[in-house]
Design a protein around this motif. Structure first.
Motif, short mmCIF file in Angstrom:
data_model
loop_
_atom_site.label_atom_id
_atom_site.label_comp_id
_atom_site.label_asym_id
_atom_site.label_seq_id
_atom_site.Cartn_x
_atom_site.Cartn_y
_atom_site.Cartn_z
N ALA A 97 21.51 69.88 83.47
CA ALA A 97 22.09 68.63 83.98
C ALA A 97 23.60 68.62 83.79
O ALA A 97 24.14 69.36 82.95
CB ALA A 97 21.47 67.43 83.28
N THR A 98 24.28 67.78 84.55
CA THR A 98 25.71 67.57 84.38
C THR A 98 25.95 66.15 83.88
O THR A 98 25.24 65.22 84.24
CB THR A 98 26.47 67.78 85.70
N VAL A 99 26.96 65.99 83.04
CA VAL A 99 27.28 64.68 82.48
C VAL A 99 28.08 63.86 83.50
O VAL A 99 29.09 64.32 84.02
CB VAL A 99 28.09 64.82 81.18
N VAL A 100 27.60 62.66 83.79
CA VAL A 100 28.31 61.72 84.65
C VAL A 100 29.11 60.75 83.79
O VAL A 100 30.28 60.46 84.07
CB VAL A 100 27.33 60.95 85.56
N LYS A 101 28.48 60.24 82.75
CA LYS A 101 29.15 59.39 81.75
C LYS A 101 28.75 59.89 80.37
O LYS A 101 27.55 59.93 80.04
CB LYS A 101 28.71 57.92 81.89
N ALA A 102 29.73 60.27 79.57
CA ALA A 102 29.43 60.71 78.22
C ALA A 102 28.83 59.57 77.40
O ALA A 102 29.16 58.40 77.60
CB ALA A 102 30.70 61.23 77.54
N ALA A 103 27.93 59.91 76.48
CA ALA A 103 27.29 58.90 75.64
C ALA A 103 28.35 58.17 74.81
O ALA A 103 29.20 58.79 74.18
CB ALA A 103 26.26 59.55 74.73
N ALA A 104 28.28 56.84 74.83
CA ALA A 104 29.28 56.03 74.14
C ALA A 104 28.75 54.62 73.93
O ALA A 104 27.78 54.20 74.56
CB ALA A 104 30.58 55.99 74.94
#
Length: 206
Positions: A70-77
């Protein structure tokens, strides 16, 4: 009461998608797969959300998804509502992994509490009325902004298309197939935004 038993994702490479979902999320029969070459481009009008107990589980599932391709769209935050991140699966499906908690209370388990399908619709009130006529029961409703229906192995919610795309971190434009079918013990139908519902028996045979 009508409710979702599972969803079927239509993917270009069935074998690759099976490997990805087994390694990344392990959701069993709640998410089914079938091959499709229907053209699709941009935002498909829906997202899938995995609700977990704590931030450590968010990271564990996001990391597993990325490791699987998978590719990150929004980093976990952290956010106003809790903690979460968004990834795009190799087949193009957008997944959000989130928790209402902002602090960890133990080690990560990768256990998923709920799978939620959010449909981006043109008119939340009109789609709400349509689904009530199909036998669904409203669990939560926030004016013309958001509706969540009760029951089901996969929870169903309605959100305005533009707001859903913004929440996912992607442009709202998209054309072609949604590349998804909703499976329930019901007569097949298609909703006002073009999302097809199929009988559960059809899904188990595919």
């Amino acid at each position: 009461m009508t409710s979702l038993d599972s969803i079927t994702l239509e993917v270009a490479d069935l074998a690759a998608a099976e490997r990805f979902y087994s390694a990344a999320f392990g959701l069993g029969d709640r998410v089914r797969l079938r091959a499709s070459q229907e053209p699709t481009d941009g935002f498909r009008g829906f997202t899938l959300s995995l609700t977990v107990a704590q931030p450590a589980d968010v990271h564990a599932l996001v990391d597993a998804a990325v490791d699987a391709g998978a590719t990150v769209v929004k980093a976990a935050a952290k956010s106003m509502w809790g903690y979460g991140g968004v990834v795009r699966a190799p087949d193009g499906t957008i997944w959000k992994v989130a928790t209402a908690a902002k602090k960890d209370t133990g080690p990560a388990t990768r256990e998923v509490s709920d799978v939620v399908l959010l449909l981006g619709v043109a008119d939340v009130a009109a789609s709400r009325r349509f689904y009530l006529e199909q036998g669904l029961v409203v669990g939560k409703s926030f004016a013309r902004m958001y509706v969540e229906f009760a029951g089901g192995a996969v929870k169903l919610a309605l959100y305005r298309r533009r707001a859903l795309a913004k929440d996912a971190g992607v442009p709202e434009e998209g054309t072609g197939s949604h590349r998804i079918a909703l499976n329930a013990p019901t007569t097949p139908f298609t909703d006002p935004d073009g999302f097809p519902w199929e009988s559960t028996s059809m899904a188990t045979q595919s």
